[in-house]
Enzyme design. Structure first.
Site, PDB file in Angstrom:
ATOM      1  N   ASN A  37      43.864 -11.765  21.397  1.00  0.00           N
ATOM      2  CA  ASN A  37      43.819 -11.156  20.063  1.00  0.00           C
ATOM      3  C   ASN A  37      44.624  -9.857  19.978  1.00  0.00           C
ATOM      4  O   ASN A  37      44.352  -8.897  20.702  1.00  0.00           O
ATOM      5  CB  ASN A  37      42.343 -10.882  19.704  1.00  0.00           C
ATOM      6  CG  ASN A  37      42.108 -10.864  18.201  1.00  0.00           C
ATOM      7  OD1 ASN A  37      43.009 -11.123  17.415  1.00  0.00           O
ATOM      8  ND2 ASN A  37      40.875 -10.563  17.821  1.00  0.00           N
ATOM      9  N   HIS A 122      26.098 -14.766  14.378  1.00  0.00           N
ATOM     10  CA  HIS A 122      26.352 -13.389  13.954  1.00  0.00           C
ATOM     11  C   HIS A 122      25.747 -13.161  12.572  1.00  0.00           C
ATOM     12  O   HIS A 122      26.136 -13.833  11.617  1.00  0.00           O
ATOM     13  CB  HIS A 122      27.852 -13.142  13.811  1.00  0.00           C
ATOM     14  CG  HIS A 122      28.551 -12.928  15.100  1.00  0.00           C
ATOM     15  ND1 HIS A 122      29.650 -12.119  15.214  1.00  0.00           N
ATOM     16  CD2 HIS A 122      28.310 -13.406  16.339  1.00  0.00           C
ATOM     17  CE1 HIS A 122      30.054 -12.119  16.480  1.00  0.00           C
ATOM     18  NE2 HIS A 122      29.271 -12.891  17.168  1.00  0.00           N
ATOM     19  N   ASP A 210      25.425  -5.907  19.702  1.00  0.00           N
ATOM     20  CA  ASP A 210      26.653  -5.546  20.406  1.00  0.00           C
ATOM     21  C   ASP A 210      26.967  -4.072  20.146  1.00  0.00           C
ATOM     22  O   ASP A 210      27.225  -3.678  19.002  1.00  0.00           O
ATOM     23  CB  ASP A 210      27.804  -6.441  19.897  1.00  0.00           C
ATOM     24  CG  ASP A 210      29.069  -6.328  20.744  1.00  0.00           C
ATOM     25  OD1 ASP A 210      29.152  -5.398  21.573  1.00  0.00           O
ATOM     26  OD2 ASP A 210      29.969  -7.179  20.560  1.00  0.00           O
ATOM     27  N   HIS A 212      29.536  -2.635  21.474  1.00  0.00           N
ATOM     28  CA  HIS A 212      30.999  -2.621  21.478  1.00  0.00           C
ATOM     29  C   HIS A 212      31.578  -1.414  22.205  1.00  0.00           C
ATOM     30  O   HIS A 212      32.484  -0.728  21.698  1.00  0.00           O
ATOM     31  CB  HIS A 212      31.540  -2.736  20.044  1.00  0.00           C
ATOM     32  CG  HIS A 212      32.698  -3.679  19.954  1.00  0.00           C
ATOM     33  ND1 HIS A 212      33.983  -3.249  19.806  1.00  0.00           N
ATOM     34  CD2 HIS A 212      32.771  -5.027  20.007  1.00  0.00           C
ATOM     35  CE1 HIS A 212      34.796  -4.300  19.774  1.00  0.00           C
ATOM     36  NE2 HIS A 212      34.084  -5.392  19.902  1.00  0.00           N
ATOM     37  N   HIS A 312      31.428 -15.023  25.701  1.00  0.00           N
ATOM     38  CA  HIS A 312      32.059 -14.591  24.468  1.00  0.00           C
ATOM     39  C   HIS A 312      32.513 -15.831  23.675  1.00  0.00           C
ATOM     40  O   HIS A 312      33.057 -16.763  24.242  1.00  0.00           O
ATOM     41  CB  HIS A 312      33.273 -13.750  24.864  1.00  0.00           C
ATOM     42  CG  HIS A 312      33.958 -13.032  23.766  1.00  0.00           C
ATOM     43  ND1 HIS A 312      35.265 -12.647  23.849  1.00  0.00           N
ATOM     44  CD2 HIS A 312      33.528 -12.610  22.561  1.00  0.00           C
ATOM     45  CE1 HIS A 312      35.621 -12.010  22.762  1.00  0.00           C
ATOM     46  NE2 HIS A 312      34.581 -11.977  21.952  1.00  0.00           N
ATOM     47  N   ASP A 316      38.361 -15.384  17.660  1.00  0.00           N
ATOM     48  CA  ASP A 316      39.681 -15.333  18.295  1.00  0.00           C
ATOM     49  C   ASP A 316      39.769 -16.253  19.513  1.00  0.00           C
ATOM     50  O   ASP A 316      40.835 -16.362  20.122  1.00  0.00           O
ATOM     51  CB  ASP A 316      40.070 -13.892  18.666  1.00  0.00           C
ATOM     52  CG  ASP A 316      38.976 -13.121  19.356  1.00  0.00           C
ATOM     53  OD1 ASP A 316      37.894 -12.972  18.781  1.00  0.00           O
ATOM     54  OD2 ASP A 316      39.208 -12.657  20.480  1.00  0.00           O
TER      55      ASP A 316
HETATM   56  O1  EZ4 Z   1      35.526  -7.634  19.099  1.00  0.00           O
HETATM   57  O2  EZ4 Z   1      36.552 -10.952  19.868  1.00  0.00           O
HETATM   58  O3  EZ4 Z   1      31.076 -10.109  20.848  1.00  0.00           O
HETATM   59  N1  EZ4 Z   1      32.065 -10.203  20.212  1.00  0.00           N
HETATM   60  C1  EZ4 Z   1      32.987  -9.264  20.069  1.00  0.00           C
HETATM   61  C2  EZ4 Z   1      34.207  -9.629  19.276  1.00  0.00           C
HETATM   62  C3  EZ4 Z   1      35.448  -8.879  19.717  1.00  0.00           C
HETATM   63  C4  EZ4 Z   1      36.678  -9.656  19.360  1.00  0.00           C
HETATM   64  C5  EZ4 Z   1      37.942  -8.968  19.897  1.00  0.00           C
HETATM   65  O4  EZ4 Z   1      39.022  -9.814  19.794  1.00  0.00           O
HETATM   66  O5  EZ4 Z   1      32.831  -8.178  20.564  1.00  0.00           O
HETATM   67  O6  EZ4 Z   1      33.961  -9.433  17.915  1.00  0.00           O
HETATM   68 CO    CO Z   2      31.252  -8.216  21.969  1.00  0.00          CO
END
Ligand code: EZ4
Ligand code: CO
Length: 402
Positions: A37, A122, A210, A212, A312, A316
């Site tokens: 991505n 999500h 998440d 992040h 994951h 993407d």
């Molecule tokens: O930000 O896949 O858990 N999922 C994530 C995603 C990532 C994207 C980055 O390309 O953290 O939303």
């Molecule tokens: Co994530």
């Protein structure tokens, strides 16, 4: 059998995807996902200029040897571009092997360890009440596990919150968008969201979140403690993990389960995290971690330390990675959960796949190989559309983790 052609297909049905197609002298072909991505073209060049020429004439049966050839043979090891390219080759080779032997890939990985694969959805909203409604909507759709991300009072835009009605899609056209962040506002707000979710939906649903990569270890420790009464399934990417030892601090303070690894490339990114039992779930997707061959080793290593998989599965990652992940998830004993973000409808004009969703669980299907295909003519109607992930700053302008 020999590989006679290796083609890289770039297409953008709703978002960009890079797909590798390996064709053999017997007409059997396999496909792999090479989408990175925001850096797609780097993998395209790596494959077209440096990998594809080396594959011509090789016997596709020798998956491990080809993997090692591309990894050790390049001299320059690891890294997201290299490992995404190797992953695509590896997926395509497993696809070919399954087709040649006329069996689904999960059968080649040891067969079924379970009947169905729990996936998490999500849910996100612009504020707390909106997010509560969205979690409810996903529970009604049958999901047994839901990730909740919410707009935060005082922060204009944050990770994980969709703009319109579609699924959240962080990559945007044009140069990277800049967003602003406040850890203080986030930490003060988040426990109230999960308190409200438990009050509303009770103890049963698996709830995830998440972070992040936005917290320091001690901040993550505070969040983990604050969330303990609401017993989350996990908090994800609480801390960036270049410093694996950083997770010791988090682990010492909280029983909230920890998941990390969507940006990892190899076992060497997770070796301390796993062997010291600092995490509960490893999130590296097959597309980032060198494909099925390498991630099988990671999962087997993790199994020794009570660490489960939680791959994951954002938009993407193409349907090729999703299919490969489902075969993998079905086969390993230490599967934990699989992320599932449905792709946009328009993607179905280009990709076809056999996997299905029912009542919170997914199934890879029984087609030989991975059970995915790409329509190259349709793909050519959706040219590459440059897009970047956002860049994130603290409120004072300091560049921060997005
Ligand atoms: O930000 O896949 O858990 N999922 C994530 C995603 C990532 C994207 C980055 O390309 O953290 O939303
Ligand atoms: Co994530």
């Amino acid at each position: 059998m020999k590989i006679t052609e290796a083609r890289v297909i770039v297409t953008s049905p709703g978002r960009n995807f890079v797909t590798l197609k390996l064709i053999t002298d017997e007409g059997v072909y396999g496909i792999g996902d090479a989408t990175l991505n925001g850096r797609e073209k780097a993998v395209v060049a790596y494959l077209e200029d440096h990998v594809c020429p080396c594959l011509i004439g090789k016997d596709p049966a020798n998956i491990e040897d080809i993997w090692q050839y591309l990894y050790k043979g390049a001299y320059w090891r690891r890294g997201p571009v290299t490992m995404s390219a190797i992953a695509a080759v590896d997926m395509a080779l497993w696809d070919i092997k399954g087709k040649v032997l006329n069996t689904p890939v999960y059968n080649l990985l040891g067969g079924k360890s379970r009947e169905k694969i729990m996936v998490y959805a999500h849910a996100n909203g612009k504020d707390l009440e909106h997010t509560v409604d969205e979690v409810g909507r996903h529970l009604e759709m049958g999901y047994k596990a839901v990730r909740a991300q919410s707009g935060i009072p005082g922060i204009a835009a944050t990770y994980g919150v969709a703009k319109g009605k579609e699924e959240y899609e962080p990559a945007e056209k044009g140069l990277p968008k800049e967003t602003f962040w406040s850890t203080e506002k986030y930490l003060n707000f988040l426990p109230s969201l999960f308190k409200r979710l438990r009050d509303e939906y009770g103890d049963d649903p698996n709830l995830l979140h998440d972070c992040h990569h936005r917290l320091t270890p001690i901040e993550a420790a505070r969040l983990g403690k604050d969330l303990e009464p609401y017993h989350l399934f996990w908090i994800e990417d609480a801390v960036t993990a270049e410093l694996q030892e950083g997770f010791r601090v988090v682990r010492q303070h909280t029983t909230t389960p920890l998941a990390v690894g969507e940006v990892f490339n190899t076992i060497w990114d997770a070796q301390t995290l796993i062997s010291e039992q600092l995490i509960d779930y490893i999130r590296t997707s097959l597309a980032r971690g060198g494909g099925i061959s390498h991630m099988k080793k990671v999962a087997n290593f993790a199994e020794l330390y009570h660490v489960r998989t939680g791959f994951h599965g954002a938009t993407d990652l193409s349907p090729v990675t999703m299919a490969a992940a489902l075969h993998f998830d079905l086969s390993v004993n230490n599967f934990g959960i699989q992320e599932h973000m449905p792709h946009q409808e328009i993607l179905n004009e280009v990709f076809s796949y056999n996997y299905t969703f029912e009542d919170g669980f997914m199934y890879p299907g029984d087609a030989p190989g991975l059970g995915v295909d790409i329509d190259e003519e349709a793909a050519s109607k959706f040219p590459y559309d440059p897009a970047y992930l956002p860049v994130n700053r603290k409120e004072d302008g300091t560049l921060f983790n997005w």
